[in-house]
Design an enzyme around this catalytic site. Structure first.
Site, PDB file in Angstrom:
ATOM      1  N   HIS A 217       0.835  -1.202   0.000  1.00  0.00           N
ATOM      2  CA  HIS A 217       0.000   0.000   0.000  1.00  0.00           C
ATOM      3  C   HIS A 217       0.872   1.256   0.000  1.00  0.00           C
ATOM      4  CE1 HIS A 217      -3.561  -2.421   0.761  1.00  0.00           C
ATOM      5  NE2 HIS A 217      -4.321  -1.330   0.785  1.00  0.00           N
TER       6      HIS A 217
ATOM      7  N   HIS B 292       1.201  -3.840   9.189  1.00  0.00           N
ATOM      8  CA  HIS B 292       2.636  -3.771   8.930  1.00  0.00           C
ATOM      9  C   HIS B 292       3.376  -3.161  10.113  1.00  0.00           C
ATOM     10  CE1 HIS B 292       2.616  -4.838   4.631  1.00  0.00           C
ATOM     11  NE2 HIS B 292       1.493  -4.132   4.536  1.00  0.00           N
TER      12      HIS B 292
END
Length: 229
Positions: free
Chosen positions: A128, A194
């Site tokens: 992303h 993450h």
């Protein structure tokens, strides 16, 4: 009399390995701290950012813009074609790095991910983050192209909410895009998808991809398509 045999001592880890383990531990701890501290942020806001940076949304939008603003299939719009090619490059690079590094996602990552991304167990780097920073960098470096396209009727209506329909406000439009890139990247840590290092690495990768796409891919495609016309 033979001297006593001393017990074998454990070999010390190389300095580089010790530093790497320390960095990973620090990154893991700091990421968990951020994820825990910012739990007060509504999850639906973070999920909205996740969806906006999702490749399943970005690629259809990019392909649609390519065809909508293309006068003919034989002379596609070089700007959006470059954006699409750079996006595929990002997808390939992120996939290769993830397979090579194979860093697991945070253990506190919740199970409300889509089926496609839930199958991706690897965390480094953040796809992303690389995608949104690639888009931001490419748009920023292509500011003249962006300024020209924002004056086209179709796009002027679409971005009028940002004030970008006025050519003088192109910079404001790009600042909004960079703000979106930063917010999306931060949301990856706050959602628990993450670690901080994953996001930082993804952002750096995206910036490099944006420069490469603008400097080489866009110029080559513009010359090729211009020659066809």
């Amino acid at each position: 009399m033979a001297p006593p045999i001393s017990a074998p001592t454990k070999a010390s880890a190389p300095p580089s390995s010790s530093f790497l383990q320390f960095f990973i531990s620090l990154d893991t701890s700091f990421s968990l701290h951020l994820h825990t501290f910012f739990q007060f942020i509504p999850r639906f806001l973070l999920k909205s950012l996740e969806i906006c940076g999702d490749g399943r949304l970005f690629f259809p939008v990019a392909i649609s813009l390519l065809f909508l603003l293309t006068p003919s299939l034989w002379s596609p719009h070089p700007f959006f074609l470059s954006l699409l090619v750079g996006s595929f490059l990002d997808l390939v690079l992120v996939g290769l790095i993830k397979v090579l590094i194979r860093r697991p996602r945070p253990v506190y990552n919740k199970s409300d991910m889509s089926i496609a991304f839930a199958a991706d167990h690897w965390s480094f780097p953040s796809g992303h983050s690389s995608r949104v920073f690639f888009v931001s960098q490419f748009l920023f470096l292509s500011i003249e192209n962006v300024r020209e396209m924002l004056q086209e009727e179709g796009l002027r209506v679409w971005v009028s909410g940002f004030g970008a329909g006025d050519p003088n406000n192109t910079e404001l439009f790009l600042k909004v895009i960079f703000g979106w890139a930063i917010a999306t990247s931060v949301s990856r840590v706050l959602l628990g998808r993450h670690f901080v290092a994953d996001v930082a690495a993804g952002a750096c990768l995206g910036l490099i991809e944006g420069w490469v796409t603008h400097r080489f891919i866009h110029q080559q495609l513009s010359g090729l398509i211009g020659g066809i016309k």
